[in-house]
Design a protein around this motif. Structure first.
Motif, PDB file in Angstrom:
ATOM      1  N   SER A  91      -8.976  -2.723   6.787  1.00 56.88           N
ATOM      2  CA  SER A  91      -7.678  -2.597   7.461  1.00 56.88           C
ATOM      3  C   SER A  91      -6.556  -2.326   6.466  1.00 56.88           C
ATOM      4  N   THR A  95      -4.296   0.956   6.580  1.00 55.97           N
ATOM      5  CA  THR A  95      -2.848   0.781   6.736  1.00 55.97           C
ATOM      6  C   THR A  95      -2.077   1.492   5.630  1.00 55.97           C
ATOM      7  N   THR A 268      -5.447  -0.590  11.882  1.00 52.65           N
ATOM      8  CA  THR A 268      -4.433  -1.062  10.935  1.00 52.65           C
ATOM      9  C   THR A 268      -4.436  -2.597  10.903  1.00 52.65           C
TER      10      THR A 268
END
Length: 314
Positions: A91, A95, A268
């Motif tokens: 993640s 992101t 994300t």
């Protein structure tokens, strides 16, 4: 505000342009008259940031599920669990890539639009309003609209199919294109605000500096790079920081377009936080939420400090 900056020599004796002198901005004193304007901001920051952050801290180090009043502290176990399952690193990587794409697309497009629409004409006012419309649309609604547009049977493939017969592509089914598509939609959503900020910055550049550079024989690109761009630094700082922080905390567009897929290619950090809350892993979600906050702080403070040092008072 009339600039106190002395017009620099735009070209050297050899004929090449020289940059405007950069330096630290003068500090502004806080007086009794300014406190009434500062206090509401301090209150809002305390209510919507400081208090939730402090309340989240104990849960980030607990195994709380939300269904029991017993809260057991587990130290760093939640972070170890997130790291061992790959959620934290996957993640974070998604992101960071997502935020960089959003920031670059949004600022390049907004700056280009600002130069094209900087003059106050009827046509420019119309197009400014047109480009600002996405800001007024809900992020979820914007995401669903673009999900329909990017559907394999949607209007984008149909339009390309006019030129390339039989063209069909699952834009949101490919891991790489899905990430680029969602980041592009996020940048499109907020492009209008950044454009207005850049227009205000461009129109605040003293005309006499540009005229002096033109008289000195500096070509358009040199006038932009040596005169306009340094004086745009405050607008540049604001737009880069806000777009980057907004992208680091993105959730709405991701949830409406891909639900984090395909696989985890668009998952994300904030989307992962909501997922963990959905699984009733409140302690794990709080740990991930704490990590997002620290990531934003670690990125924002050095970035703002570096960009502010490059600004020139105008």
């Amino acid at each position: 505000m009339v600039t106190q900056l002395q017009a620099p020599p735009v070209s050297s004796p050899a004929g090449s342009a020289s940059a405007l002198p950069a330096g630290p901005r003068p500090r502004r004193r806080v007086t009794r008259r300014t406190w009434p304007f500062i206090i509401p901001s301090i209150v809002l920051i305390c209510v919507f940031f400081t208090v939730p952050f402090l309340l989240n801290l104990p849960f980030a180090f607990s195994s709380w599920t939300g269904y029991s009043s017993d809260i057991a502290l587990v130290g760093l176990s939640n972070f170890e669990l997130l790291a061992s399952r790959g959620i934290l690193w996957t993640s974070t990587a998604v992101t960071v890539v997502y935020a960089v794409i959003c920031m670059l697309v949004q600022n390049v497009v907004s700056l280009s639009l600002a130069f094209a629409l900087r003059d106050n004409t009827w046509g420019n006012t119309f197009f400014r309003s047109l480009f600002f419309l996405p800001v007024l649309i809900s992020p979820l609604a914007g995401g669903y609209i673009w999900r329909a547009i990017l559907d394999p049977e949607g209007p984008l493939n149909a339009a390309i199919g006019v030129v390339v017969p039989g063209f069909s592509f699952a834009w949101l089914g490919d891991p790489v294109w899905a990430l680029f598509s969602v980041a592009f939609v996020d940048a499109w959503k907020w492009c209008g605000i950044a454009t207005l900020v850049y227009i205000a910055g461009i129109n605040s550049v003293p005309r006499e500096l540009l005229e002096a550079a033109e008289i000195d024989g500096a070509p358009p690109w040199t006038r932009f790079w040596k005169v306009t761009f340094p004086l745009l630094a405050p607008a540049f700082t604001f737009n880069v920081v806000t777009t980057l922080i907004g992208a680091l905390t993105a959730y709405d567009v991701v949830a409406s377009m891909t639900q984090g897929g395909p696989g985890d290619s668009t998952s994300t950090l904030n989307f992962a936080v909501v997922q963990q809350f959905g699984y009733s892993f409140f302690g794990v979600a709080s740990s991930l939420n704490l990590f997002v906050t620290l990531l934003v702080i670690v990125v924002a403070i050095p970035l703002v400090s570096w960009l502010r040092r490059r600004e020139i008072s105008a």
